[in-house]
Design an enzyme around this catalytic site. Structure first.
Site, PDB file in Angstrom:
ATOM      1  N   SER A   7       0.827  -1.212   0.000  1.00  0.00           N
ATOM      2  CA  SER A   7       0.000   0.000   0.000  1.00  0.00           C
ATOM      3  C   SER A   7       0.864   1.265   0.000  1.00  0.00           C
ATOM      4  O   SER A   7       1.858   1.365   0.727  1.00  0.00           O
ATOM      5  CB  SER A   7      -0.888   0.004   1.252  1.00  0.00           C
ATOM      6  OG  SER A   7      -1.527   1.252   1.359  1.00  0.00           O
ATOM      7  N   LYS A  44     -14.409  -3.667   2.414  1.00  0.00           N
ATOM      8  CA  LYS A  44     -15.216  -2.440   2.293  1.00  0.00           C
ATOM      9  C   LYS A  44     -16.706  -2.649   2.603  1.00  0.00           C
ATOM     10  O   LYS A  44     -17.331  -1.775   3.200  1.00  0.00           O
ATOM     11  CB  LYS A  44     -15.056  -1.832   0.892  1.00  0.00           C
ATOM     12  CG  LYS A  44     -13.687  -1.199   0.693  1.00  0.00           C
ATOM     13  CD  LYS A  44     -13.567  -0.552  -0.668  1.00  0.00           C
ATOM     14  CE  LYS A  44     -12.182   0.041  -0.857  1.00  0.00           C
ATOM     15  NZ  LYS A  44     -12.009   0.682  -2.159  1.00  0.00           N
ATOM     16  N   ASP A  98     -14.057   7.085  -2.153  1.00  0.00           N
ATOM     17  CA  ASP A  98     -13.571   6.575  -3.448  1.00  0.00           C
ATOM     18  C   ASP A  98     -14.225   7.323  -4.603  1.00  0.00           C
ATOM     19  O   ASP A  98     -13.576   7.677  -5.585  1.00  0.00           O
ATOM     20  CB  ASP A  98     -13.887   5.079  -3.586  1.00  0.00           C
ATOM     21  CG  ASP A  98     -12.875   4.205  -2.854  1.00  0.00           C
ATOM     22  OD1 ASP A  98     -11.737   4.655  -2.649  1.00  0.00           O
ATOM     23  OD2 ASP A  98     -13.238   3.069  -2.490  1.00  0.00           O
ATOM     24  N   ALA A 139     -17.871  -4.701 -12.752  1.00  0.00           N
ATOM     25  CA  ALA A 139     -18.983  -4.509 -11.804  1.00  0.00           C
ATOM     26  C   ALA A 139     -18.581  -5.030 -10.429  1.00  0.00           C
ATOM     27  O   ALA A 139     -19.396  -5.557  -9.688  1.00  0.00           O
ATOM     28  CB  ALA A 139     -20.236  -5.218 -12.316  1.00  0.00           C
ATOM     29  N   GLY A 140     -17.310  -4.870 -10.101  1.00  0.00           N
ATOM     30  CA  GLY A 140     -16.833  -5.286  -8.777  1.00  0.00           C
ATOM     31  C   GLY A 140     -17.035  -4.170  -7.766  1.00  0.00           C
ATOM     32  O   GLY A 140     -17.828  -3.236  -7.981  1.00  0.00           O
ATOM     33  N   THR A 196     -18.849 -11.387 -15.508  1.00  0.00           N
ATOM     34  CA  THR A 196     -19.953 -12.127 -14.885  1.00  0.00           C
ATOM     35  C   THR A 196     -21.224 -11.297 -15.015  1.00  0.00           C
ATOM     36  O   THR A 196     -21.396 -10.276 -14.336  1.00  0.00           O
ATOM     37  CB  THR A 196     -19.639 -12.413 -13.402  1.00  0.00           C
ATOM     38  OG1 THR A 196     -18.354 -13.031 -13.325  1.00  0.00           O
ATOM     39  CG2 THR A 196     -20.684 -13.303 -12.762  1.00  0.00           C
ATOM     40  N   GLY A 219      -5.281   5.520 -12.153  1.00  0.00           N
ATOM     41  CA  GLY A 219      -5.713   5.078 -10.831  1.00  0.00           C
ATOM     42  C   GLY A 219      -4.970   5.747  -9.687  1.00  0.00           C
ATOM     43  O   GLY A 219      -5.504   5.872  -8.578  1.00  0.00           O
TER      44      GLY A 219
HETATM   45  P1  NAP Z   1     -13.207  -6.699  -7.338  1.00  0.00           P
HETATM   46  O1  NAP Z   1     -14.382  -6.341  -6.515  1.00  0.00           O
HETATM   47  O2  NAP Z   1     -12.475  -7.957  -7.064  1.00  0.00           O
HETATM   48  O3  NAP Z   1     -13.713  -6.710  -8.880  1.00  0.00           O
HETATM   49  C1  NAP Z   1     -12.819  -7.113  -9.901  1.00  0.00           C
HETATM   50  C2  NAP Z   1     -13.433  -6.768 -11.263  1.00  0.00           C
HETATM   51  O4  NAP Z   1     -12.509  -7.176 -12.285  1.00  0.00           O
HETATM   52  C3  NAP Z   1     -14.737  -7.491 -11.556  1.00  0.00           C
HETATM   53  O5  NAP Z   1     -15.507  -6.718 -12.422  1.00  0.00           O
HETATM   54  C4  NAP Z   1     -14.223  -8.781 -12.245  1.00  0.00           C
HETATM   55  O6  NAP Z   1     -15.181  -9.386 -13.050  1.00  0.00           O
HETATM   56  C5  NAP Z   1     -13.121  -8.195 -13.095  1.00  0.00           C
HETATM   57  N1  NAP Z   1     -12.119  -9.194 -13.468  1.00  0.00           N
HETATM   58  C6  NAP Z   1     -11.158  -9.725 -12.672  1.00  0.00           C
HETATM   59  N2  NAP Z   1     -10.413 -10.605 -13.367  1.00  0.00           N
HETATM   60  C7  NAP Z   1     -10.945 -10.636 -14.628  1.00  0.00           C
HETATM   61  C8  NAP Z   1     -10.617 -11.350 -15.813  1.00  0.00           C
HETATM   62  N3  NAP Z   1      -9.588 -12.221 -15.835  1.00  0.00           N
HETATM   63  N4  NAP Z   1     -11.345 -11.121 -16.913  1.00  0.00           N
HETATM   64  C9  NAP Z   1     -12.387 -10.243 -16.887  1.00  0.00           C
HETATM   65  N5  NAP Z   1     -12.735  -9.530 -15.799  1.00  0.00           N
HETATM   66  C10 NAP Z   1     -12.024  -9.729 -14.674  1.00  0.00           C
HETATM   67  O7  NAP Z   1     -12.092  -5.548  -7.292  1.00  0.00           O
HETATM   68  P2  NAP Z   1     -12.306  -3.964  -7.163  1.00  0.00           P
HETATM   69  O8  NAP Z   1     -12.222  -3.567  -5.748  1.00  0.00           O
HETATM   70  O9  NAP Z   1     -13.504  -3.592  -7.945  1.00  0.00           O
HETATM   71  O10 NAP Z   1     -10.961  -3.435  -7.873  1.00  0.00           O
HETATM   72  C11 NAP Z   1     -10.776  -3.520  -9.267  1.00  0.00           C
HETATM   73  C12 NAP Z   1      -9.490  -2.796  -9.663  1.00  0.00           C
HETATM   74  O11 NAP Z   1      -9.594  -1.428  -9.290  1.00  0.00           O
HETATM   75  C13 NAP Z   1      -8.222  -3.315  -8.972  1.00  0.00           C
HETATM   76  O12 NAP Z   1      -7.154  -3.211  -9.890  1.00  0.00           O
HETATM   77  C14 NAP Z   1      -8.000  -2.314  -7.846  1.00  0.00           C
HETATM   78  O13 NAP Z   1      -6.638  -2.207  -7.461  1.00  0.00           O
HETATM   79  C15 NAP Z   1      -8.471  -1.031  -8.511  1.00  0.00           C
HETATM   80  N6  NAP Z   1      -8.911  -0.004  -7.553  1.00  0.00           N
HETATM   81  C16 NAP Z   1      -8.338   1.218  -7.626  1.00  0.00           C
HETATM   82  C17 NAP Z   1      -8.724   2.222  -6.751  1.00  0.00           C
HETATM   83  C18 NAP Z   1      -8.058   3.556  -6.831  1.00  0.00           C
HETATM   84  O14 NAP Z   1      -8.174   4.363  -5.882  1.00  0.00           O
HETATM   85  N7  NAP Z   1      -7.380   3.855  -7.907  1.00  0.00           N
HETATM   86  C19 NAP Z   1      -9.727   1.974  -5.805  1.00  0.00           C
HETATM   87  C20 NAP Z   1     -10.321   0.712  -5.770  1.00  0.00           C
HETATM   88  C21 NAP Z   1      -9.900  -0.284  -6.658  1.00  0.00           C
HETATM   89  P3  NAP Z   1     -16.094 -10.580 -12.464  1.00  0.00           P
HETATM   90  O15 NAP Z   1     -17.249  -9.903 -11.759  1.00  0.00           O
HETATM   91  O16 NAP Z   1     -16.512 -11.339 -13.665  1.00  0.00           O
HETATM   92  O17 NAP Z   1     -15.226 -11.383 -11.537  1.00  0.00           O
END
Ligand code: NAP
Length: 269
Positions: A14, A65, A101, A126-127, A149, A234
């Site tokens: 981090s 979260k 966020d 849509a995570g 998904t 990001g």
């Molecule tokens: P998350 O809840 O685990 O969601 C992951 C997302 O990525 C889902 O939409 C997932 O799709 C998709 N995904 C993962 N692997 C995939 C693959 N191989 N092919 C297609 N889709 C895939 O994670 P999150 O918290 O949303 O975070 C997502 C990203 O944003 C990460 O890189 C994180 O570091 C970044 N982030 C950045 C900030 C910032 O302040 N810049 C803040 C939060 C997060 P499925 O639903 O199909 O699994």
């Protein structure tokens, strides 16, 4: 002495301790910020222990979260609408859930001249992070959402009335046809994951945002930059979500957050 921390699992890499401790120094506030690795089963007891120890609050990241929102005594309207909290404040014996966020995302977009309202935006993913982005894009007439998904995208579209779902198989064509803002919130392009593989067409999107910050500049961001489009990365979102958190802990804004972002961008370029 103001104490605060970020709780996540994993959390070793981090950047938050560097960011907040630099801001404590620059504002000449006596404070200390640390990263604490907390497994899901220990999350609630750790939060309550830190509150008892006099911490001002904690930031919360993957995978805590949603749990953070659930355990709070009170929650802001944005945290409730997004369904997740990235900030817990400990005030007068209560735990208050906030979400900064979406503010970080909005600020990152606006600073690069991008609009937070308009005709169409495209959001991939849509995570957990997508909900904050969709909350920030509520003033768009239409947001097209695509996720591997399908059920997760459908569930998200139920929560935000301006969102329609596009099948994942069609997502790449959105790089050609989309106008307005295009946002990647998936993990694709992140270190250790495949790339998104999106080719941006002409005229394509007006602005591209990739919330992935490891690497700082994803292939998507690089392609958009090469095509002369405004981009937000990001790291910018990370810095701008930290600003209201710092202010909530200390009562003062950080002095030079843009300089922090510029220094980190240079370091990770
Ligand atoms: P998350 O809840 O685990 O969601 C992951 C997302 O990525 C889902 O939409 C997932 O799709 C998709 N995904 C993962 N692997 C995939 C693959 N191989 N092919 C297609 N889709 C895939 O994670 P999150 O918290 O949303 O975070 C997502 C990203 O944003 C990460 O890189 C994180 O570091 C970044 N982030 C950045 C900030 C910032 O302040 N810049 C803040 C939060 C997060 P499925 O639903 O199909 O699994």
């Amino acid at each position: 002495m103001i104490r605060a921390a970020v709780l996540g699992h994993p959390i070793a890499h981090s950047l938050s301790p560097r960011i907040y401790n630099r801001w404590f120094e620059e504002t000449e506030i006596e404070g200390h910020y640390e990263a604490i690795d907390v497994a899901p089963e220990a999350f609630e007891t750790t939060v309550r222990k830190l509150a008892d120890e006099g911490y001002a609050g904690v930031n919360v990241t993957i995978p805590h979260k949603e749990r953070a929102l659930a355990l709070a005594d009170e929650a802001s309207s944005s945290a409730t609408a997004i369904g997740a909290a990235n900030l817990l404040l400990f005030r007068n014996g209560k735990i208050i859930a906030e979400n900064t966020d979406w503010c970080g995302f909005s600020e990152a977009v606006e600073r690069e001249g991008g609009p937070l309202s308009g005709d169409t935006a495209v959001v991939l993913g849509a995570g957990g992070a997508a909900a904050g982005v969709l909350y920030a894009l509520q003033n768009y007439e239409s947001v097209l959402l695509s996720n591997r998904t399908r059920e997760r995208a459908d569930a998200m579209a139920q929560r935000f009335p301006n969102v329609d779902v596009v099948p994942w198989e069609e997502k790449l064509s959105l790089g050609q046809t989309a106008s307005g803002l295009l946002v990647n919130t998936t993990s694709l392009g992140m270190n250790g994951y495949p790339t998104l593989g999106m080719i941006l067409g002409e005229p394509g999107p007006d602005m591209v945002v990739d919330i992935v910050y490891t690497p700082m500049e994803t292939k998507l961001v690089r392609a958009a930059r090469k095509g002369g489009k405004p981009v937000a990365n990001g790291l910018a979102m990370l810095i701008w979500q930290a600003v209201p958190s710092f202010e909530a802990y200390t009562g003062l804004p950080p002095k030079r957050p843009a300089a922090t972002l510029a220094d980190l961008e240079m370091e990770f370029a």
